[in-house]
Scaffold this motif. Structure first.
Motif, PDB file in Angstrom:
ATOM      1  N   UNK A  99       0.054  11.047   3.984  1.00  0.00           N
ATOM      2  CA  UNK A  99      -0.458  11.601   5.473  1.00  0.00           C
ATOM      3  C   UNK A  99       0.039  13.097   5.343  1.00  0.00           C
ATOM      4  N   UNK A 138      -5.288  -3.546  -6.938  1.00  0.00           N
ATOM      5  CA  UNK A 138      -6.223  -3.744  -6.294  1.00  0.00           C
ATOM      6  C   UNK A 138      -7.296  -2.461  -6.491  1.00  0.00           C
ATOM      7  N   UNK A 139      -6.754  -1.459  -5.895  1.00  0.00           N
ATOM      8  CA  UNK A 139      -7.457  -0.081  -5.670  1.00  0.00           C
ATOM      9  C   UNK A 139      -6.522   1.148  -5.827  1.00  0.00           C
ATOM     10  N   UNK A 158       0.995  -1.155  -0.013  1.00  0.00           N
ATOM     11  CA  UNK A 158       0.114   0.239   0.002  1.00  0.00           C
ATOM     12  C   UNK A 158       0.870   1.222   0.023  1.00  0.00           C
ATOM     13  N   UNK A 214      -3.368   0.493  -3.734  1.00  0.00           N
ATOM     14  CA  UNK A 214      -3.078  -0.982  -3.170  1.00  0.00           C
ATOM     15  C   UNK A 214      -2.757  -2.041  -4.256  1.00  0.00           C
ATOM     16  N   UNK A 234      -9.300  -5.516   3.893  1.00  0.00           N
ATOM     17  CA  UNK A 234      -7.786  -4.787   3.606  1.00  0.00           C
ATOM     18  C   UNK A 234      -7.728  -3.901   3.565  1.00  0.00           C
ATOM     19  N   UNK A 281      -5.169 -10.424   5.944  1.00  0.00           N
ATOM     20  CA  UNK A 281      -5.999  -9.004   5.649  1.00  0.00           C
ATOM     21  C   UNK A 281      -6.025  -8.333   6.990  1.00  0.00           C
ATOM     22  N   UNK A 282      -5.911  -6.770   6.515  1.00  0.00           N
ATOM     23  CA  UNK A 282      -6.137  -5.914   7.740  1.00  0.00           C
ATOM     24  C   UNK A 282      -5.081  -5.772   8.560  1.00  0.00           C
ATOM     25  N   UNK A 283      -3.978  -6.630   8.514  1.00  0.00           N
ATOM     26  CA  UNK A 283      -2.975  -6.330   9.365  1.00  0.00           C
ATOM     27  C   UNK A 283      -1.731  -5.624   8.488  1.00  0.00           C
ATOM     28  N   UNK A 284      -1.543  -4.270   8.684  1.00  0.00           N
ATOM     29  CA  UNK A 284      -0.526  -3.837   7.859  1.00  0.00           C
ATOM     30  C   UNK A 284       0.604  -3.281   8.703  1.00  0.00           C
ATOM     31  N   UNK A 324      -3.494   8.802   8.110  1.00  0.00           N
ATOM     32  CA  UNK A 324      -3.009   8.416   6.474  1.00  0.00           C
ATOM     33  C   UNK A 324      -4.132   8.111   5.399  1.00  0.00           C
ATOM     34  N   UNK A 354       0.330   5.255   1.117  1.00  0.00           N
ATOM     35  CA  UNK A 354      -0.522   6.290   1.577  1.00  0.00           C
ATOM     36  C   UNK A 354       0.119   7.849   1.547  1.00  0.00           C
ATOM     37  N   UNK A 391       3.460   4.628  11.265  1.00  0.00           N
ATOM     38  CA  UNK A 391       2.499   3.853  12.404  1.00  0.00           C
ATOM     39  C   UNK A 391       2.968   2.643  12.809  1.00  0.00           C
ATOM     40  N   UNK A 433      -8.561  -1.136  14.786  1.00  0.00           N
ATOM     41  CA  UNK A 433      -7.213  -1.153  15.203  1.00  0.00           C
ATOM     42  C   UNK A 433      -6.773   0.127  16.020  1.00  0.00           C
ATOM     43  N   UNK A 435       3.936   7.117   2.986  1.00  0.00           N
ATOM     44  CA  UNK A 435       3.992   5.808   3.766  1.00  0.00           C
ATOM     45  C   UNK A 435       3.742   4.705   2.888  1.00  0.00           C
ATOM     46  N   UNK A 461      -2.988   2.235  16.041  1.00  0.00           N
ATOM     47  CA  UNK A 461      -1.823   2.490  15.873  1.00  0.00           C
ATOM     48  C   UNK A 461      -1.198   3.588  16.605  1.00  0.00           C
ATOM     49  N   UNK A 489       3.855  -0.690   8.589  1.00  0.00           N
ATOM     50  CA  UNK A 489       4.495   0.595   7.768  1.00  0.00           C
ATOM     51  C   UNK A 489       5.840   0.865   7.888  1.00  0.00           C
TER      52      UNK A 489
END
Lengths: 112, 109
Positions: free
Chosen positions: A37, A55-56, A33, A48, B95, A98-101, A43, A35, B44, B34, A91, B36, A103
């Motif tokens: 900020x 993806x996006x 990803x 993505x 995601x 999924x969902x755990x990113x 962010x 981002x 983060x 979450x 960033x 951060x 940085x």
């Protein structure tokens, strides 16, 4: 385990110039990803990637921003030409689930 | 209306106090939440990760999610000067993270 690496850490350019940022994700992470900020804000997702496919990119200002992820590993984000409002921290994050990113430290861009 | 609303602070507390941070969100579809932590000039760092409603505790940190009121909280017990940072709440689905603006916390010795 090495974290997400980004370079450069800082960049100062004049408006209308071009700039590129580089990201190396955590080894084995398929999702990457980028981002933006802005100072005082959270962010905001720009783009993505899943492996080397997009993806996006719905929030990416495509008239001036571009990004690529060759071979599904490293990625570059480019701005051409830069505007004053592009001053921000860029960033990079990567994820294997999924969902755990995770940085990187970011690249702080100042456009004068 | 922003998807995730967070009071920007700054929030100043003395060392040893309990820090209480809150966020509200608008999209009831969110299932993952979450917190951060972001130190100055750093990226983060994931602190807490919860799914659906309920509490989760990790050392001095407790995260709470109330889906009925769309409210998420983070509590830091026995705060330390090293806890001085900006705390970002985020919701996740498929995601994609939606961040709040972050709350700056200052813990004074």
């Amino acid at each position: 385990e090495a974290g997400v690496a980004q370079s450069p850490r800082y960049k100062i350019i004049e408006k209308r110039q071009s700039v590129a940022f580089w990201c190396n994700p955590i080894s084995g992470h398929a999702t990457l990803y980028w981002y933006q900020q802005i100072l005082g804000q959270g962010p905001k997702l720009l783009i993505q990637f899943q492996n080397n496919g997009v993806v996006d990119d719905s929030q990416l200002p495509k008239d001036r921003f571009s990004a690529e992820r060759l071979k599904g590993v490293d990625s570059t984000l480019k701005i051409q030409p830069a505007k004053l409002e592009d001053s921000a921290v860029y960033l990079c994050a990567s994820s294997s689930s999924k969902n755990i990113q995770y940085f990187g430290a970011g690249t702080r861009l100042s456009v004068l | 209306q922003k998807e995730v609303e967070q009071d920007p602070g700054p929030l100043s507390v003395p060392e040893g106090a309990i820090v209480s941070l809150n966020c509200t969100y608008s999209n009831s579809a969110f299932q993952y939440f979450m917190w951060y932590r972001q130190y100055s000039r750093k990226g983060p760092e994931l602190l807490m990760y919860t799914y659906s409603s309920g509490n989760k505790e990790d050392g001095r940190f407790t995260a709470q999610v109330d889906k009925s009121s769309k409210y998420i909280s983070l509590f830091i017990r026995d705060s330390q000067p090293s806890d001085s940072a900006t705390y970002l709440c985020a919701n996740a689905e498929w995601g994609k993270l939606q961040f709040g603006a972050g709350t700056q916390v200052v813990v004074t010795p």
